[in-house]
Write a protein that holds these residues in place. Sequence first.
Motif, mmCIF file in Angstrom:
data_model
loop_
_atom_site.group_PDB
_atom_site.id
_atom_site.type_symbol
_atom_site.label_atom_id
_atom_site.label_comp_id
_atom_site.label_asym_id
_atom_site.label_seq_id
_atom_site.Cartn_x
_atom_site.Cartn_y
_atom_site.Cartn_z
ATOM 1 N N ARG B 135 0.678 -1.291 0.237
ATOM 2 C CA ARG B 135 0.020 0.119 -0.131
ATOM 3 C C ARG B 135 0.868 0.974 -0.100
ATOM 4 O O ARG B 135 1.988 1.093 0.681
ATOM 5 C CB ARG B 135 -0.926 0.067 1.192
ATOM 6 N N ASP B 250 -11.268 9.154 11.150
ATOM 7 C CA ASP B 250 -10.473 7.899 11.574
ATOM 8 C C ASP B 250 -11.214 6.907 12.040
ATOM 9 O O ASP B 250 -11.226 5.695 11.721
ATOM 10 C CB ASP B 250 -9.225 7.896 12.488
ATOM 11 N N TYR B 253 -13.491 5.610 9.354
ATOM 12 C CA TYR B 253 -12.750 4.489 8.348
ATOM 13 C C TYR B 253 -12.634 3.307 9.135
ATOM 14 O O TYR B 253 -12.798 2.165 8.410
ATOM 15 C CB TYR B 253 -11.583 5.235 7.975
ATOM 16 N N GLU B 254 -12.481 3.185 10.458
ATOM 17 C CA GLU B 254 -12.181 2.210 11.125
ATOM 18 C C GLU B 254 -13.579 1.128 11.341
ATOM 19 O O GLU B 254 -13.386 0.100 11.116
ATOM 20 C CB GLU B 254 -11.833 2.525 12.565
ATOM 21 N N LYS B 257 -13.847 -0.349 7.747
ATOM 22 C CA LYS B 257 -13.252 -1.513 7.805
ATOM 23 C C LYS B 257 -13.551 -2.543 8.435
ATOM 24 O O LYS B 257 -13.635 -3.828 8.052
ATOM 25 C CB LYS B 257 -12.030 -1.163 8.565
ATOM 26 N N GLU B 258 -14.181 -2.582 9.643
ATOM 27 C CA GLU B 258 -14.687 -3.611 10.529
ATOM 28 C C GLU B 258 -15.967 -4.170 9.797
ATOM 29 O O GLU B 258 -16.136 -5.220 9.870
ATOM 30 C CB GLU B 258 -15.225 -3.228 12.074
ATOM 31 N N SER B 260 -16.644 -4.066 6.780
ATOM 32 C CA SER B 260 -16.750 -4.455 5.210
ATOM 33 C C SER B 260 -15.541 -5.659 5.509
ATOM 34 O O SER B 260 -15.210 -6.134 4.650
ATOM 35 C CB SER B 260 -16.236 -3.553 4.367
ATOM 36 N N ALA B 261 -15.059 -6.168 6.569
ATOM 37 C CA ALA B 261 -14.247 -7.128 6.667
ATOM 38 C C ALA B 261 -14.428 -8.405 5.996
ATOM 39 O O ALA B 261 -13.393 -9.040 5.599
ATOM 40 C CB ALA B 261 -14.155 -7.493 8.245
ATOM 41 N N LYS B 265 -13.138 -8.054 -2.315
ATOM 42 C CA LYS B 265 -12.343 -7.078 -2.613
ATOM 43 C C LYS B 265 -13.098 -5.988 -3.459
ATOM 44 O O LYS B 265 -13.019 -4.899 -3.189
ATOM 45 C CB LYS B 265 -10.760 -7.307 -3.354
ATOM 46 N N LYS B 268 -15.623 -4.392 -1.208
ATOM 47 C CA LYS B 268 -14.915 -3.388 -0.351
ATOM 48 C C LYS B 268 -14.515 -2.123 -1.151
ATOM 49 O O LYS B 268 -14.913 -1.207 -0.432
ATOM 50 C CB LYS B 268 -13.412 -3.953 0.102
ATOM 51 N N LEU B 272 -16.140 1.484 -0.164
ATOM 52 C CA LEU B 272 -15.371 2.407 0.190
ATOM 53 C C LEU B 272 -15.740 3.721 -0.654
ATOM 54 O O LEU B 272 -15.638 4.865 -0.085
ATOM 55 C CB LEU B 272 -13.834 1.932 0.002
#
Lengths: 124, 314
Positions: B135, B250, B253-254, B257-258, B260-261, B265, B268, B272
Amino acid sequence: MLGLIVPQALILKPMNKRHSTFALVTLSCAVAPVAAALGHSGSCSDETSLFDAPEALLTADSPFTGQMYPSPVLRDIDGDGKAELVVGDLPGRMRFATRKGNGLQWSKLNPMKSGDEPLRLNNW
Amino acid sequence: MSSQFVDFNADGHLDFIAATYEGTVFLVAGSEDGWGQPQHLEDAKGRNIVISLYYDMEDNEYKNANRSPEGQKDSGDHCVSATVFDWDDDGDLDLLLGAYGGALYRQMNEGKPGAPAYTGVNIPVEADGEPFEMRGGLTAARLVDWNGDGLQDLVCGGFKGGVSLLLNVGQRGAPRFGAPTTLIKKSKQLAGPREGLYVDPVDYDGDGDLDLLVGGIALVPSKETALSDTEADNLDRWTKRLEGLEAQSDALYEQLKEESANLSKKEKRAALKEFQSGEAMQGLEEAIVRFQKKVGKLESPPARESGIWLYRRR
């Protein structure tokens, strides 16, 4: 042309598209002096890391400043049994330094040569 | 531009290979007389080794050359690093080509030591079953037996910070890399290099374990400019406000992330995109930019300074 080919990291802009890195740097480690930013301080080290806080290598008693994206390799390139520090850079220069003692001190950078000419790999 | 020193042409002298932003790979042969002139490394068809994007010096422009496996679309990736590795344990040196965008490819050598015959076809290197991507971009990958199991692992530096380790969980002649783990965090709070991390894993201090030698760019705080009392108060207030907004961002976004775990891809990416274009996030982003500008007017940006750092293994 440059807009296409210059690595993003070379462009002075926030590293994170959402955040101003520059602002965050100032907020978090802002009080750290230049020496800390260049790695002489353990005050910002991470206790969970596998490694100690970074220590800056020195060339002729100063940090390796003024280089364009230095890439170091430690390797004995002249067969004398001692590893040289070879440093490539963005413009394609290849230079090396010899170690002074057993610590972080290195000589000034000298060009690797092909014949009498400094080696330079073509970039764009 | 990172380099790898190796006896590439099997003549008993050390040579080195490197790739530059030209998008091609160079070989510099060593001999009793010293170093030769850089030569482009070519595949079996006499073409310069590239991933896709390369700079055509004659036409003075960037071009693409599709070197993806047959039937696959052009990756468009730009080679900026090269290292050799006997991937299939057949005695010759195969190529690992690092892309600016973060991917890593292998190109097999069907020749023999001293007489390479590269296929010209770039196969994505996988990590944990997915095409590997560093990344923020890949400066260069280095090979080293990190865990002492006799297999070559990969240590990768990031253009936007961080160093990752990919352990080789395969076997000799059939490498397979596990999920990346972090050796150096992409942290804004730690001293040392933040951008353009070129790494060499090596036992620098001779204590028997691998340290990291890292070249890169540090951000050095500028000297504070004199502010009036009002400006100083504003800077303090706006800075706190900005911190709060960024913490909100933040956290969101966190949360995404959780949530869409377990998505694919593709899902995701879609999630996003939807999240970033949502009204709430748009408003938050606009507020962050507004306060960044306010704070920025009262601050001098940090200077960018290069260096080479030693990370000693604890």
